[in-house]
Motif scaffolding. Structure first.
Motif, PDB file in Angstrom:
ATOM      1  N   THR A 218      -0.582  -4.899   0.395  1.00 41.64           N
ATOM      2  CA  THR A 218      -1.003  -3.497   0.366  1.00 41.64           C
ATOM      3  C   THR A 218      -0.031  -2.676   1.191  1.00 41.64           C
ATOM      4  O   THR A 218       0.545  -3.161   2.176  1.00 41.64           O
ATOM      5  N   TYR A 219       0.145  -1.423   0.817  1.00 40.10           N
ATOM      6  CA  TYR A 219       1.046  -0.545   1.549  1.00 40.10           C
ATOM      7  C   TYR A 219       0.552  -0.332   2.975  1.00 40.10           C
ATOM      8  O   TYR A 219       1.323  -0.450   3.941  1.00 40.10           O
ATOM      9  N   MET A 254       1.493  -3.484  -4.673  1.00 38.71           N
ATOM     10  CA  MET A 254       2.146  -2.236  -4.276  1.00 38.71           C
ATOM     11  C   MET A 254       3.014  -1.732  -5.422  1.00 38.71           C
ATOM     12  O   MET A 254       3.284  -2.462  -6.376  1.00 38.71           O
ATOM     13  N   GLU A 258       7.151   1.173  -3.005  1.00 35.46           N
ATOM     14  CA  GLU A 258       6.638   0.628  -1.751  1.00 35.46           C
ATOM     15  C   GLU A 258       7.264  -0.728  -1.430  1.00 35.46           C
ATOM     16  O   GLU A 258       7.543  -1.033  -0.256  1.00 35.46           O
ATOM     17  N   TYR A 259       7.514  -1.546  -2.461  1.00 35.95           N
ATOM     18  CA  TYR A 259       8.212  -2.810  -2.217  1.00 35.95           C
ATOM     19  C   TYR A 259       9.644  -2.549  -1.736  1.00 35.95           C
ATOM     20  O   TYR A 259      10.161  -3.258  -0.858  1.00 35.95           O
ATOM     21  N   THR A 261      10.542   0.005  -0.038  1.00 41.10           N
ATOM     22  CA  THR A 261      10.391   0.443   1.347  1.00 41.10           C
ATOM     23  C   THR A 261      10.257  -0.754   2.277  1.00 41.10           C
ATOM     24  O   THR A 261      10.889  -0.801   3.343  1.00 41.10           O
ATOM     25  N   GLN A 262       9.440  -1.748   1.902  1.00 44.30           N
ATOM     26  CA  GLN A 262       9.333  -2.929   2.756  1.00 44.30           C
ATOM     27  C   GLN A 262      10.686  -3.609   2.910  1.00 44.30           C
ATOM     28  O   GLN A 262      11.084  -3.999   4.013  1.00 44.30           O
ATOM     29  N   GLU A 330       6.311   7.765   5.797  1.00 43.18           N
ATOM     30  CA  GLU A 330       5.055   7.012   5.717  1.00 43.18           C
ATOM     31  C   GLU A 330       3.949   7.790   5.010  1.00 43.18           C
ATOM     32  O   GLU A 330       2.960   7.215   4.564  1.00 43.18           O
ATOM     33  N   HIS A 370       5.737   7.410   0.802  1.00 40.40           N
ATOM     34  CA  HIS A 370       5.773   5.947   0.956  1.00 40.40           C
ATOM     35  C   HIS A 370       7.175   5.376   0.720  1.00 40.40           C
ATOM     36  O   HIS A 370       7.319   4.170   0.547  1.00 40.40           O
TER      37      HIS A 370
END
Length: 637
Positions: A218-219, A254, A258-259, A261-262, A330, A370
């Protein structure tokens, strides 16, 4: 050139000396480990599954993904003659044969062990009081990586010692037995062991999130773990890195953004890049420029150099004298993030797109909600156009909601093009705005700037009309100005009409509820809304904690409802109701229990864009917290 290098060196002084230089000797493991973990397989792991995983991981090995880690459930239930043995059903050929297969693919094998009496999962033995033999045995098998867990540790054998003291006793024994060439991944943060304070002298990596709460797909969960990990930056460095847990790309929980971003945050954070899914898109996990930042020989962990609630800037020095800069938004709305370097002339490469530009010191990007942008910034040695920022629907400070557009009406949307890099004048900058099919967008003035001098901006206000039947959800708007683009997400929403409307007859823009979704005109259990024996035909039924949001378009004045715990739970439950108008709480009931009478709530929402009806669990737990907003209405002009 020397002036620019000096300026960049000055910027690098923002990072602590401990992160830049920790040892004069090259570390045995020169960069954060990369690979795959079998965690998602659980005890369904098998020799066949691991061999298949090796086949799938091998094409990623040129990018650095080499460690194939069997996370528990590989051990036989009992030792064989005092030695560890592989589970004969799951791994019939044994670990040496598996290691040979994995090595034949150009990969390296990792196994999990426990510092306690039993393994964390699968029922196998732990290494407690067998550290020397077990470590030597795994090294002899050709194992390249050991994840050393904190499970079933007999704390009673260490009277008067806490988990940190016990871990500091047990973990060095395994490190010594394995030898320096084996990756030693400490997985023992239980909330008290604080491995970052002592692990850097011992381990290749040390987990920073609590081991009983592994990262989820999850984000929100990913960001929480990143924030905790970032607090340990001063302890990480060459040869020993902070471990915020596994990469989630490919699991499906996600968005692709968002992936990415990780991956950005883990890369600039010099974190281990260990995949949980072999279905991770290569475009996200195998970008060579992004990976190069993570694997940079300097080994420094990126540091937060600017943070303001939702908006974060991180900097990481690189061995060639350049630095990586990440801008992370964020929040739930696109926003422009910036960072100022000492004045000079810099080459700026966007590591996700490959676009190269130049700047005299200012870095900026319009970052999606995000999302994260990562630049590599170094000495400018070639001609490159100035860095340009294209904003779509620029955010209002403190507001992280996407703008709401009403269907069938013209709605203003602003685009702004900024000559951020300021290294040259831009000419004939034409701006276009792409909208979803069936929508209309027309500029309210000229959409071409004949000249955009260094530092100047060009703003266009567009009149955007979603069709009358547009579904109430989120949509993308993309602005283009020559070779540069910017994007934002907007939401189609309809404000209440004039007069008094029941909220249960309106579409909410967002809703969260402890169990399932909030209910309209019935209680949480689906019964008639009933408070103090009085039935209500209209209203909202929720299970605290819950948060229900409506778009008001600044046209409403008052909200009213009767607040209480539904009679269906008797005297049980305790809740606390709140009304929020944009970012301001305008009403609160205080705690109401199932044994107390309901309360009438009237709140002013004059001038608010959004209304939020919030109910918390009363400060204890969520049992029986069936909360009713009975007869809830909003009055609008």
């Amino acid at each position: 050139m020397r002036a620019t290098l000096a300026a960049l060196a000055a910027a690098l002084l923002l990072l602590p000396a401990a992160a830049v230089a920790r040892t004069s000797e090259p570390p045995p493991v020169p960069a954060p480990p990369m690979g795959w973990s079998s965690r998602s397989l659980g005890c369904g792991v098998s020799e066949a599954a691991v061999r298949q995983a090796a086949d799938k991981l091998a094409p990623l090995s040129p990018y650095g993904y080499r460690y194939l880690i069997v996370d528990d459930c590989w051990l036989a239930p009992q030792r064989a003659g005092g030695a560890l043995a592989a589970d004969p059903a799951r791994f019939p050929s044994g670990i040496p044969a598996l290691a040979e297969y994995v090595h034949g693919k150009g990969l390296k094998l990792g196994l999990a062990l426990s510092a306690g009496t039993r393994a964390c999962a699968g029922g196998g033995p732990g290494s407690y009081r067998n550290e020397a033999a077990d470590g030597a045995q795994l090294a002899g098998w050709g194992v390249d990586y050991v994840k050393y867990d904190w499970c079933n540790v007999p704390m009673g054998d260490f009277p008067g010692k806490d988990s940190r003291a016990v871990a500091q006793t047990l973990y060095p024994l395994m490190r010594q037995a394995l030898g320096e060439s084996v990756v030693f991944a400490m997985n023992n943060e239980d909330g008290n062991s604080v491995p970052w304070l002592w692990g850097p002298e011992l381990a290749t990596t040390w987990r920073t999130n609590v081991v009983t709460r592994p990262i989820g797909d999850t984000y929100a969960g990913m960001v929480d773990i990143w924030e905790v990990n970032q607090l340990r930056e001063e302890y990480a460095g060459p040869g020993s890195w902070a471990d915020p847990d596994l990469l989630q790309a490919g699991r499906g929980g996600m968005s692709e953004l968002e992936y990415r971003t990780q991956m950005t945050l883990w890369a600039i954070g010099a974190a281990p890049l260990i995949l949980q899914s072999l279905d991770a898109p290569p475009a996200i996990v195998a970008d060579p420029e992004v990976i190069a930042v993570n694997q940079d020989p300097l080994g420094a962990m990126g540091r937060l150099v600017k943070t303001d609630g939702w908006y974060h800037v991180l900097a990481k020095p690189l061995k060639d004298g350049s630095q990586a800069i990440a801008l992370f938004n964020e929040s739930d709305r696109a926003a422009t993030l910036s960072w100022e370097l000492p004045e000079g002339r810099y080459r700026v490469e966007d590591l996700w797109t490959g676009a190269v530009s130049s700047t005299r010191g200012e870095l900026a990007a319009h970052v999606p909600a995000h999302g994260a942008v990562m630049y590599r910034v170094g000495e400018l040695r070639e001609q490159a156009p100035p860095l340009v920022t294209v904003e779509v629907d620029p955010s209002i400070p403190g507001d992280d909601r996407p703008s709401a557009l009403e269907p069938g009406k013209e709605n203003p949307v602003v685009t702004r093009v900024v000559n951020t890099g300021a290294t040259a004048t831009l000419r004939d900058v034409e701006v276009t705005l792409a909208v979803p099919e069936g929508w209309r967008a027309r500029p309210g003035g000229p959409a071409v700037a004949r000249r955009l001098a260094p530092g100047e901006d060009f703003t266009v206000t567009w009149h955007v009309t979603p069709p009358s039947g547009a579904e109430p959800k989120s949509y993308d708007l993309v602005a283009t100005a020559g070779r540069w683009t910017g994007a934002a997400v907007v939401r189609v929403a309809t404000a209440p009409g004039p007069g008094v409307s029941f909220l249960s007859d309106l579409a909410w823009t967002n809703a969260r509820n402890h169990l399932g979704a909030p209910k309209k005109d019935v209680s949480h259990d689906g019964n008639t809304l009933t408070l103090d024996g009085v039935a209500h035909a209209k209203g909202l039924g929720a299970h605290a904690p819950a948060d229900i949001e409506y778009y008001l378009a600044r046209r409403c004045s008052r909200v009213e409802f009767v607040a209480g715990v539904d009679d269906e739970v008797g005297a049980n439950g305790s809740v606390d109701f709140e009304v929020w108008a944009d970012g301001e709480r305008v009403a609160r009931t205080g705690v109401i229990t199932g044994a107390q009478p309901a309360r009438k709530v009237t709140a002013s929402v004059e001038g608010a864009r959004y209304l939020r009806l919030v109910v918390t669990n009363g400060g204890d737990n969520a049992y029986y917290d069936h909360a009713d907003f009975a007869g809830a209405t909003v009055t609008c002009s």
